[in-house]
Motif scaffolding. Sequence first.
Motif, PDB file in Angstrom:
ATOM      1  N   CYS A 210     -40.572 -30.971  24.488  1.00  0.00           N
ATOM      2  CA  CYS A 210     -40.218 -29.561  24.330  1.00  0.00           C
ATOM      3  C   CYS A 210     -39.436 -29.043  25.529  1.00  0.00           C
ATOM      4  O   CYS A 210     -39.544 -29.574  26.633  1.00  0.00           O
ATOM      5  N   LEU A 211     -38.680 -27.964  25.298  1.00  0.00           N
ATOM      6  CA  LEU A 211     -37.951 -27.277  26.363  1.00  0.00           C
ATOM      7  C   LEU A 211     -38.389 -25.824  26.379  1.00  0.00           C
ATOM      8  O   LEU A 211     -38.327 -25.144  25.346  1.00  0.00           O
ATOM      9  N   SER A 212     -38.843 -25.358  27.539  1.00  0.00           N
ATOM     10  CA  SER A 212     -39.111 -23.935  27.743  1.00  0.00           C
ATOM     11  C   SER A 212     -38.206 -23.469  28.871  1.00  0.00           C
ATOM     12  O   SER A 212     -37.947 -24.212  29.822  1.00  0.00           O
ATOM     13  N   THR A 213     -37.714 -22.235  28.754  1.00  0.00           N
ATOM     14  CA  THR A 213     -36.841 -21.677  29.777  1.00  0.00           C
ATOM     15  C   THR A 213     -37.388 -20.344  30.241  1.00  0.00           C
ATOM     16  O   THR A 213     -38.080 -19.650  29.485  1.00  0.00           O
ATOM     17  N   GLY A 214     -37.095 -19.996  31.479  1.00  0.00           N
ATOM     18  CA  GLY A 214     -37.517 -18.698  31.977  1.00  0.00           C
ATOM     19  C   GLY A 214     -37.458 -18.630  33.480  1.00  0.00           C
ATOM     20  O   GLY A 214     -37.004 -19.561  34.155  1.00  0.00           O
ATOM     21  N   PHE A 215     -37.906 -17.500  33.989  1.00  0.00           N
ATOM     22  CA  PHE A 215     -37.975 -17.296  35.428  1.00  0.00           C
ATOM     23  C   PHE A 215     -39.274 -17.903  35.947  1.00  0.00           C
ATOM     24  O   PHE A 215     -40.352 -17.631  35.417  1.00  0.00           O
ATOM     25  N   LEU A 216     -39.158 -18.745  36.956  1.00  0.00           N
ATOM     26  CA  LEU A 216     -40.297 -19.467  37.518  1.00  0.00           C
ATOM     27  C   LEU A 216     -41.087 -18.534  38.433  1.00  0.00           C
ATOM     28  O   LEU A 216     -40.688 -18.238  39.550  1.00  0.00           O
ATOM     29  N   ILE A 217     -42.214 -18.063  37.933  1.00  0.00           N
ATOM     30  CA  ILE A 217     -43.069 -17.144  38.684  1.00  0.00           C
ATOM     31  C   ILE A 217     -43.969 -17.913  39.645  1.00  0.00           C
ATOM     32  O   ILE A 217     -44.210 -17.481  40.766  1.00  0.00           O
ATOM     33  N   GLU A 218     -44.471 -19.079  39.190  1.00  0.00           N
ATOM     34  CA  GLU A 218     -45.358 -19.872  40.038  1.00  0.00           C
ATOM     35  C   GLU A 218     -45.321 -21.325  39.592  1.00  0.00           C
ATOM     36  O   GLU A 218     -45.255 -21.620  38.409  1.00  0.00           O
ATOM     37  N   ASP A 219     -45.364 -22.207  40.573  1.00  0.00           N
ATOM     38  CA  ASP A 219     -45.418 -23.651  40.342  1.00  0.00           C
ATOM     39  C   ASP A 219     -46.432 -24.189  41.338  1.00  0.00           C
ATOM     40  O   ASP A 219     -46.126 -24.360  42.515  1.00  0.00           O
ATOM     41  N   ASP A 220     -47.678 -24.401  40.883  1.00  0.00           N
ATOM     42  CA  ASP A 220     -48.716 -24.902  41.786  1.00  0.00           C
ATOM     43  C   ASP A 220     -49.178 -26.282  41.333  1.00  0.00           C
ATOM     44  O   ASP A 220     -48.523 -26.918  40.513  1.00  0.00           O
TER      45      ASP A 220
ATOM     46  N   ARG B 273     -45.774 -21.351  35.683  1.00  0.00           N
ATOM     47  CA  ARG B 273     -45.800 -20.052  35.006  1.00  0.00           C
ATOM     48  C   ARG B 273     -44.376 -19.518  34.901  1.00  0.00           C
ATOM     49  O   ARG B 273     -43.699 -19.363  35.917  1.00  0.00           O
ATOM     50  N   LEU B 274     -43.961 -19.256  33.655  1.00  0.00           N
ATOM     51  CA  LEU B 274     -42.632 -18.727  33.381  1.00  0.00           C
ATOM     52  C   LEU B 274     -42.749 -17.372  32.694  1.00  0.00           C
ATOM     53  O   LEU B 274     -43.717 -17.125  31.966  1.00  0.00           O
ATOM     54  N   VAL B 275     -41.756 -16.520  32.900  1.00  0.00           N
ATOM     55  CA  VAL B 275     -41.596 -15.302  32.101  1.00  0.00           C
ATOM     56  C   VAL B 275     -40.125 -15.197  31.713  1.00  0.00           C
ATOM     57  O   VAL B 275     -39.252 -15.708  32.420  1.00  0.00           O
ATOM     58  N   SER B 276     -39.864 -14.536  30.592  1.00  0.00           N
ATOM     59  CA  SER B 276     -38.469 -14.403  30.179  1.00  0.00           C
ATOM     60  C   SER B 276     -37.952 -12.969  30.253  1.00  0.00           C
ATOM     61  O   SER B 276     -36.749 -12.755  30.198  1.00  0.00           O
ATOM     62  N   ASP B 277     -38.836 -12.003  30.389  1.00  0.00           N
ATOM     63  CA  ASP B 277     -38.407 -10.600  30.370  1.00  0.00           C
ATOM     64  C   ASP B 277     -39.029  -9.812  31.521  1.00  0.00           C
ATOM     65  O   ASP B 277     -40.148 -10.099  31.954  1.00  0.00           O
ATOM     66  N   PHE B 278     -38.292  -8.809  31.970  1.00  0.00           N
ATOM     67  CA  PHE B 278     -38.775  -7.861  32.979  1.00  0.00           C
ATOM     68  C   PHE B 278     -38.439  -6.451  32.520  1.00  0.00           C
ATOM     69  O   PHE B 278     -37.447  -6.236  31.826  1.00  0.00           O
ATOM     70  N   ASN B 279     -39.256  -5.487  32.955  1.00  0.00           N
ATOM     71  CA  ASN B 279     -38.817  -4.095  32.897  1.00  0.00           C
ATOM     72  C   ASN B 279     -38.836  -3.564  34.318  1.00  0.00           C
ATOM     73  O   ASN B 279     -39.432  -4.177  35.214  1.00  0.00           O
ATOM     74  N   PHE B 280     -38.148  -2.449  34.532  1.00  0.00           N
ATOM     75  CA  PHE B 280     -37.861  -2.015  35.892  1.00  0.00           C
ATOM     76  C   PHE B 280     -38.283  -0.572  36.137  1.00  0.00           C
ATOM     77  O   PHE B 280     -38.263   0.268  35.234  1.00  0.00           O
ATOM     78  N   ASN B 281     -38.648  -0.318  37.391  1.00  0.00           N
ATOM     79  CA  ASN B 281     -38.939   1.033  37.849  1.00  0.00           C
ATOM     80  C   ASN B 281     -37.624   1.783  38.040  1.00  0.00           C
ATOM     81  O   ASN B 281     -36.540   1.186  38.060  1.00  0.00           O
ATOM     82  N   GLU B 282     -37.692   3.087  38.211  1.00  0.00           N
ATOM     83  CA  GLU B 282     -36.494   3.915  38.423  1.00  0.00           C
ATOM     84  C   GLU B 282     -35.686   3.462  39.643  1.00  0.00           C
ATOM     85  O   GLU B 282     -34.471   3.603  39.662  1.00  0.00           O
ATOM     86  N   ASP B 283     -36.361   2.911  40.666  1.00  0.00           N
ATOM     87  CA  ASP B 283     -35.632   2.471  41.871  1.00  0.00           C
ATOM     88  C   ASP B 283     -35.001   1.089  41.704  1.00  0.00           C
ATOM     89  O   ASP B 283     -34.392   0.559  42.622  1.00  0.00           O
ATOM     90  N   GLY B 284     -35.165   0.474  40.513  1.00  0.00           N
ATOM     91  CA  GLY B 284     -34.561  -0.823  40.253  1.00  0.00           C
ATOM     92  C   GLY B 284     -35.464  -2.007  40.544  1.00  0.00           C
ATOM     93  O   GLY B 284     -35.095  -3.147  40.289  1.00  0.00           O
TER      94      GLY B 284
END
Length: 89
Positions: free
Chosen positions: A40-50, A55-66
């Motif tokens: 299998c192939l999973s893609t995303g932002f690497l949050i943690e590799d221990d 741990r991967l995530v593919s989406d973020f939301n943002f505060n008003e300051d970015g």
Amino acid sequence: IMNKLKKIPYKFVHVIWIDIVSDSAWRSIDEVKESKCPRCLSTGFLIEDDDEVIRLVSDFNFNEDGSIDDCGNSTIIPKCVVQEVTEVK
């Protein structure tokens, strides 16, 4: 707001891993012996590799300051099934 977004501090990666196969149907012993685990192939932002997981995530939301507020679509893969991790640049 796009011009306010801060740089995402995580690498974007491809993770190749082996998945488990399960089947509740009646099958011959030979059919079971011939079954293979899918690659299998999973893609995303690497949050943690221990030592235990990636741990991967593919989406973020943002505060008003970015800055990053929350993340979504997380995938946690046991390290024992991971074959390869490649950064996408």
